[in-house]
Each structure stands twice: as structure tokens, then as C-alpha cells.
Design a protein around this motif. Structure first.
Motif, PDB file in Angstrom:
ATOM      1  N   SER A 193      46.365  26.548  27.077  1.00  0.00           N
ATOM      2  CA  SER A 193      44.942  25.992  28.262  1.00  0.00           C
ATOM      3  C   SER A 193      43.775  25.972  27.626  1.00  0.00           C
ATOM      4  N   VAL A 194      43.069  25.205  29.051  1.00  0.00           N
ATOM      5  CA  VAL A 194      41.679  24.651  28.755  1.00  0.00           C
ATOM      6  C   VAL A 194      41.043  25.398  28.050  1.00  0.00           C
ATOM      7  N   GLU A 195      40.955  26.510  29.027  1.00  0.00           N
ATOM      8  CA  GLU A 195      40.232  27.896  27.970  1.00  0.00           C
ATOM      9  C   GLU A 195      40.399  28.270  26.320  1.00  0.00           C
ATOM     10  N   ARG A 196      41.244  28.380  26.336  1.00  0.00           N
ATOM     11  CA  ARG A 196      42.176  28.375  24.346  1.00  0.00           C
ATOM     12  C   ARG A 196      41.734  27.386  23.990  1.00  0.00           C
ATOM     13  N   GLY A 197      42.263  26.018  23.997  1.00  0.00           N
ATOM     14  CA  GLY A 197      41.659  24.851  23.724  1.00  0.00           C
ATOM     15  C   GLY A 197      40.615  24.760  23.410  1.00  0.00           C
ATOM     16  N   TYR A 198      38.956  25.335  24.018  1.00  0.00           N
ATOM     17  CA  TYR A 198      38.015  25.084  23.674  1.00  0.00           C
ATOM     18  C   TYR A 198      37.808  26.169  23.050  1.00  0.00           C
ATOM     19  N   ASP A 199      38.240  27.476  22.903  1.00  0.00           N
ATOM     20  CA  ASP A 199      38.078  28.534  21.575  1.00  0.00           C
ATOM     21  C   ASP A 199      38.152  27.493  20.165  1.00  0.00           C
ATOM     22  N   LEU A 200      39.336  27.210  20.455  1.00  0.00           N
ATOM     23  CA  LEU A 200      40.231  26.415  19.138  1.00  0.00           C
ATOM     24  C   LEU A 200      39.119  25.332  18.248  1.00  0.00           C
ATOM     25  N   LEU A 201      38.576  24.896  19.243  1.00  0.00           N
ATOM     26  CA  LEU A 201      37.921  23.556  19.098  1.00  0.00           C
ATOM     27  C   LEU A 201      36.604  24.135  18.462  1.00  0.00           C
ATOM     28  N   ALA A 202      36.126  25.558  18.956  1.00  0.00           N
ATOM     29  CA  ALA A 202      34.712  25.208  19.106  1.00  0.00           C
ATOM     30  C   ALA A 202      33.778  24.964  17.859  1.00  0.00           C
ATOM     31  N   PRO A 203      34.317  25.394  16.970  1.00  0.00           N
ATOM     32  CA  PRO A 203      33.628  25.342  15.805  1.00  0.00           C
ATOM     33  C   PRO A 203      33.737  24.297  15.163  1.00  0.00           C
ATOM     34  N   LYS A 204      34.267  23.744  15.666  1.00  0.00           N
ATOM     35  CA  LYS A 204      34.156  21.995  15.464  1.00  0.00           C
ATOM     36  C   LYS A 204      33.654  20.748  16.308  1.00  0.00           C
ATOM     37  N   PHE A 205      33.412  20.778  17.651  1.00  0.00           N
ATOM     38  CA  PHE A 205      32.895  21.084  18.296  1.00  0.00           C
ATOM     39  C   PHE A 205      32.100  18.951  18.640  1.00  0.00           C
ATOM     40  N   ASP A 206      31.182  20.087  17.757  1.00  0.00           N
ATOM     41  CA  ASP A 206      30.109  19.022  17.810  1.00  0.00           C
ATOM     42  C   ASP A 206      30.106  18.002  16.381  1.00  0.00           C
ATOM     43  N   HIS A 207      31.449  17.446  16.032  1.00  0.00           N
ATOM     44  CA  HIS A 207      31.851  16.903  14.852  1.00  0.00           C
ATOM     45  C   HIS A 207      32.631  16.131  15.734  1.00  0.00           C
ATOM     46  N   THR A 208      32.353  16.052  17.348  1.00  0.00           N
ATOM     47  CA  THR A 208      33.402  14.762  18.066  1.00  0.00           C
ATOM     48  C   THR A 208      32.973  14.149  18.665  1.00  0.00           C
ATOM     49  N   PRO A 209      33.966  13.001  19.259  1.00  0.00           N
ATOM     50  CA  PRO A 209      32.886  12.225  20.320  1.00  0.00           C
ATOM     51  C   PRO A 209      33.412  12.588  21.718  1.00  0.00           C
ATOM     52  N   PHE A 210      33.930  13.832  21.645  1.00  0.00           N
ATOM     53  CA  PHE A 210      33.286  14.944  22.828  1.00  0.00           C
ATOM     54  C   PHE A 210      32.116  15.836  22.863  1.00  0.00           C
ATOM     55  N   ARG A 211      31.076  15.588  22.308  1.00  0.00           N
ATOM     56  CA  ARG A 211      30.381  16.691  22.442  1.00  0.00           C
ATOM     57  C   ARG A 211      29.608  14.607  23.106  1.00  0.00           C
ATOM     58  N   THR A 212      28.493  14.797  23.795  1.00  0.00           N
ATOM     59  CA  THR A 212      27.408  14.112  24.816  1.00  0.00           C
ATOM     60  C   THR A 212      25.974  14.127  23.603  1.00  0.00           C
ATOM     61  N   PRO A 213      26.563  12.572  23.945  1.00  0.00           N
ATOM     62  CA  PRO A 213      25.653  11.995  22.792  1.00  0.00           C
ATOM     63  C   PRO A 213      23.880  12.396  22.886  1.00  0.00           C
ATOM     64  N   ASP A 214      23.210  12.156  21.519  1.00  0.00           N
ATOM     65  CA  ASP A 214      22.027  13.402  22.168  1.00  0.00           C
ATOM     66  C   ASP A 214      20.781  11.401  23.204  1.00  0.00           C
ATOM     67  N   ALA A 215      21.468  10.460  22.762  1.00  0.00           N
ATOM     68  CA  ALA A 215      21.151   9.299  23.370  1.00  0.00           C
ATOM     69  C   ALA A 215      21.006   9.373  25.203  1.00  0.00           C
ATOM     70  N   VAL A 216      22.521  10.033  25.391  1.00  0.00           N
ATOM     71  CA  VAL A 216      22.483  10.406  26.726  1.00  0.00           C
ATOM     72  C   VAL A 216      22.232  11.753  27.313  1.00  0.00           C
ATOM     73  N   LEU A 217      21.765  12.500  26.379  1.00  0.00           N
ATOM     74  CA  LEU A 217      20.962  13.862  26.220  1.00  0.00           C
ATOM     75  C   LEU A 217      19.823  13.104  26.932  1.00  0.00           C
ATOM     76  N   GLU A 218      18.952  12.201  25.816  1.00  0.00           N
ATOM     77  CA  GLU A 218      17.276  12.337  25.798  1.00  0.00           C
ATOM     78  C   GLU A 218      17.466  11.471  27.376  1.00  0.00           C
ATOM     79  N   SER A 219      18.469  10.662  27.304  1.00  0.00           N
ATOM     80  CA  SER A 219      17.724   9.360  28.950  1.00  0.00           C
ATOM     81  C   SER A 219      18.180  10.428  29.547  1.00  0.00           C
ATOM     82  N   VAL A 220      19.245  10.901  30.061  1.00  0.00           N
ATOM     83  CA  VAL A 220      18.785  12.411  31.494  1.00  0.00           C
ATOM     84  C   VAL A 220      17.122  12.874  31.252  1.00  0.00           C
ATOM     85  N   ALA A 221      16.621  13.322  30.473  1.00  0.00           N
ATOM     86  CA  ALA A 221      16.008  14.081  29.982  1.00  0.00           C
ATOM     87  C   ALA A 221      14.363  13.186  31.005  1.00  0.00           C
TER      88      ALA A 221
END
Length: 251
Positions: free
Chosen positions: A19-47
Motif C-alpha cells: 500500500s502507499v502507507e506501507r510502501g513509504y514505511d519501507l522506503l523511509a530509511p533511504k528516501f533522502d537518497h532517492t530522486p523522490f525527495r524534493t531537491p534543495d534548489a526547489v525548496l530554496e526557490s519556494v522559500a
């Protein structure tokens, strides 16, 4: 993505068959090392776009994941910042890894569903990054109505959108192939994993925001350039609560 710190193909397959919930529970420890995390350039531009629209006292990061948006809000809000997500695993990583300034606003992490937010009108600013592919088009009216309800009058709901690739670009066919594969997967396998890249269309989004009681502005994010026709490659949608939601009654 498939290096030592990112998920393996086997781990991604296990996530995709959950499921979406269980899938993200599984991915969570490595999520920040995937392209799925919003890039810092986008975060900084929005700010940079949001800062002159403040000051903001209380902010909410909708579908906060591992907390990247909470970090943005911590630099914009004076009193409190809340991150809400329905994955306990992602929230656990957020608590551990979020880079929050000393002496900044109070931070809370809440497990909850974005379609049934457990808050009253408590925020001046709600942001969301990269989460809308998890909502089907028919869910947008309810989602936007709930965001409207948790904002104080005059509060803002902001999220970046990227211009979709044209059919002449390889990216168009990659996204089409991904969405097609997800539809086949969801037709054959339960529980479904809702993640589509081509369902969040800007015209539909603007119409549903208006129906929910928002006035909407589009701010170009100039750091990401323009397309051949001169339109921005990336924009920030800023929806301001300025009227009652559709169907509500004034007392």
C-alpha cells in the motif's frame, strides 16, 4: 539512486507491491537518497518567493515526508511548524533528520491523512512538496476544502508545479510509461499504490482551488528557466483563503 545509500531494485519492488502507507514505511530509511525527495534548489526557490508574503506565525507541511518542507517553514514561521504525514516510518525519519534552527519555532509531527486533517483553522501558511501524485483527480475537491478549513482567513496554501514535458521530449514518454505501468499494477494487485505523474493538471487544479474558496496567484520560479514558448518551467501556486468554501454557510 541504486548506490550504497539508496534503495535496491528489490526494495523498490517490495515498496511498489505494498500500500502507499506501507510502501513509504519501507522506503523511509533511504528516501533522502532517492530522486523522490524534493531537491534543495526547489525548496530554496519556494522559500524566496514566500518570504516577502509573510510574516507567518504558524505553518503546516502537508504530506511532510522526511521533513524537507518543515525545514523551509522553520525559516518562515515565527511561532510553530507542524508536519503531517500518514507514514509512521517517514515521520520517524523526519524527527531524526530534520535540520531545524536553534531557537526557531516550535515543531510538531502528526500522523494523519491529508484528506481528513485533524486541525481547526490554525495556520497562516500550508505548503506541500511533491505529494499530489498520490491523490486521484476526484479527491482534489475534498483535499482543497480541508486545506481551506485549516487556514485562518487570509492564510496561504503554496506548492510548486513543474511544466509537463511535451510529447517531443523523452520525459513525456517516461512519465506516460510509468503511469501506464501503475494503472496495470493497480488493476491486477491489491492493495493499490496510488502514484501518478500525469493526473495533477494545472488547469484542473486552479479550477478546484477556486471552487474551494481560494484566490490564486502563479509565481514563476526563475531559477529553472523557461520553455521554448517563453512559459516558466516551474511555478509556485499561491492560493489565498479569502472567501467561504463552497457549500459553507456564514453565521
Amino acid at each position: 539512486m541504486f548506490g550504497p545509500e539508496g534503495p535496491s531494485l528489490r526494495e523498490l519492488a517490495a515498496q511498489a507491491l505494498s500500500s502507499v502507507e506501507r510502501g513509504y514505511d519501507l522506503l523511509a530509511p533511504k528516501f533522502d537518497h532517492t530522486p523522490f525527495r524534493t531537491p534543495d534548489a526547489v525548496l530554496e526557490s519556494v522559500a524566496r518567493v514566500l518570504a516577502p508574503l509573510g510574516p507567518f506565525d504558524d505553518g503546516l507541511d502537508l504530506c511532510c515526508g522526511t521533513g524537507a518542507g518543515v525545514e523551509v517553514l522553520a525559516g518562515l514561521c515565527r511561532r510553530s511548524v507542524t508536519g503531517v504525514d500518514f507514514s509512521a516510518g517517514m515521520l520517524d525519519m523526519a524527527r531524526r533528520r530534520a535540520r531545524l534552527p536553534a531557537g526557531g519555532p516550535e515543531v510538531a509531527w502528526v500522523r494523519g491523512d491529508a484528506r481528513a486533517l485533524p486541525f481547526a483553522a490554525a495556520f497562516e501558511l500550508v505548503v506541500s512538496f511533491g505529494a499530489f501524485g498520490h491523490f486521484l483527480p476526484r479527491e482534489l475537491p475534498g483535499l482543497f476544502s480541508r486545506v481551506h478549513a485549516v487556514l485562518r482567513p487570509g492564510g496561504r496554501f503554496a506548492f510548486p508545479v513543474l511544466a509537463p514535458p511535451r510529447p517531443t521530449r523523452p520525459g513525456y514518454w517516461m512519465l506516460l510509461g510509468f503511469d501506464t505501468a501503475m494503472r496495470v499494477r493497480n488493476a491486477l494487485w491489491r492493495p493499490p499504490f496510488v502514484m501518478y505523474y500525469r493526473t495533477f493538471r494545472l488547469g484542473d487544479v486552479l479550477r478546484e482551488l477556486g471552487r474551494a474558496g481560494f484566490d490564486v496567484e502563479l509565481h514563476p520560479l526563475p531559477e529553472f528557466g523557461r520553455r521554448e514558448d517563453g512559459s516558466p518551467r516551474a511555478r509556485l501556486v499561491v492560493a489565498r483563503r479569502s472567501q467561504p468554501a463552497a457549500g459553507s454557510v456564514n453565521s
